[in-house]
Design an enzyme around this catalytic site. Sequence first.
Site, mmCIF file in Angstrom:
data_model
loop_
_atom_site.group_PDB
_atom_site.id
_atom_site.type_symbol
_atom_site.label_atom_id
_atom_site.label_comp_id
_atom_site.label_asym_id
_atom_site.label_seq_id
_atom_site.Cartn_x
_atom_site.Cartn_y
_atom_site.Cartn_z
ATOM 1 C CG ASN A 15 -36.894 -10.015 14.475
ATOM 2 O OD1 ASN A 15 -36.854 -9.526 13.541
ATOM 3 N ND2 ASN A 15 -35.511 -9.781 15.098
ATOM 4 C CE LYS A 17 -47.297 -2.858 14.337
ATOM 5 N NZ LYS A 17 -48.405 -3.372 13.670
ATOM 6 C CE LYS A 19 -44.029 -12.410 11.837
ATOM 7 N NZ LYS A 19 -43.353 -11.102 12.779
ATOM 8 C CB THR A 20 -50.997 -11.369 10.823
ATOM 9 O OG1 THR A 20 -50.094 -12.183 11.891
ATOM 10 C CG2 THR A 20 -52.693 -11.157 11.134
ATOM 11 C CB THR A 21 -50.424 -5.816 9.409
ATOM 12 O OG1 THR A 21 -50.893 -6.419 11.082
ATOM 13 C CG2 THR A 21 -50.860 -4.371 8.736
ATOM 14 N NE ARG A 29 -52.658 -4.385 -4.077
ATOM 15 C CZ ARG A 29 -51.846 -4.276 -3.432
ATOM 16 N NH1 ARG A 29 -50.617 -5.161 -4.097
ATOM 17 N NH2 ARG A 29 -51.410 -3.407 -3.260
ATOM 18 C CG PHE A 72 -47.898 -15.744 25.809
ATOM 19 C CD1 PHE A 72 -47.383 -15.989 24.575
ATOM 20 C CD2 PHE A 72 -47.715 -15.487 26.606
ATOM 21 C CE1 PHE A 72 -48.027 -14.472 24.369
ATOM 22 C CE2 PHE A 72 -47.909 -13.548 26.605
ATOM 23 C CZ PHE A 72 -48.318 -13.401 25.334
ATOM 24 C CD1 TRP A 74 -43.339 -18.555 28.561
ATOM 25 C CD2 TRP A 74 -43.760 -18.488 26.108
ATOM 26 N NE1 TRP A 74 -43.955 -17.433 27.606
ATOM 27 C CE2 TRP A 74 -43.558 -17.567 26.500
ATOM 28 C CE3 TRP A 74 -43.713 -19.145 24.778
ATOM 29 C CZ2 TRP A 74 -44.071 -16.357 25.384
ATOM 30 C CZ3 TRP A 74 -43.426 -17.683 23.442
ATOM 31 C CH2 TRP A 74 -43.853 -15.975 24.459
ATOM 32 C CD GLU A 111 -47.247 -16.449 14.850
ATOM 33 O OE1 GLU A 111 -45.904 -16.976 14.377
ATOM 34 O OE2 GLU A 111 -47.914 -15.450 14.282
#
Length: 179
Positions: A15, A17, A19-21, A29, A72, A74, A111
């Site tokens: 949860n 910040k 993951k994509t970074t 790399r 979004f 939902w 994602e």
Amino acid sequence: MDSLERGYVQVYTGNGKGKTTAAVGQAVRSVGNGLKVYMLQFLKTDPTGELETAKLFGDKFQIFRFESKKGFFWNLTDEEKVILQSEINTAYNFAIEVIKNNSCDVFILDEIMGILSNKLLTEGQVIDLIDKKPINMELILTGRNVPDSIIDKADLVTEMKCVKHYMDKGVYTRKGIES
């Protein structure tokens, strides 16, 4: 082109910040070491810094998106969900082709866990991608709520844990930091 002798399956989840970074950092790399990187982004349609970064590397780092801009999940109407499902199916078929043709050294499915959470793909479909991954391709999966079945298939799982976030103070997406 350099290539990997052996590729593994990495998962960035949690949860917090980053993951994509983390996946983009791995991409940079990898490109810096002569590898070719593809990133397939799900549930992202807004302009982001990684799109601009990838352009700097030409065909060594390419980002693919198949979804049209929507709100979004939902908040989507039934009609918008049907359109989104079709776009996700197109993206999934692209992923199958990338894996089948061994088109890159590092393949990031950004994602993809959000797609599973929203039941737009099944765990079985994602596991099929993992199982069919060429031996010399690194596969990176990102997103919250990774199922145990995918954790079991992965070689590396990193969980980003939110300890404190400025979002709690009302600071949301900032250009150049979160986008």
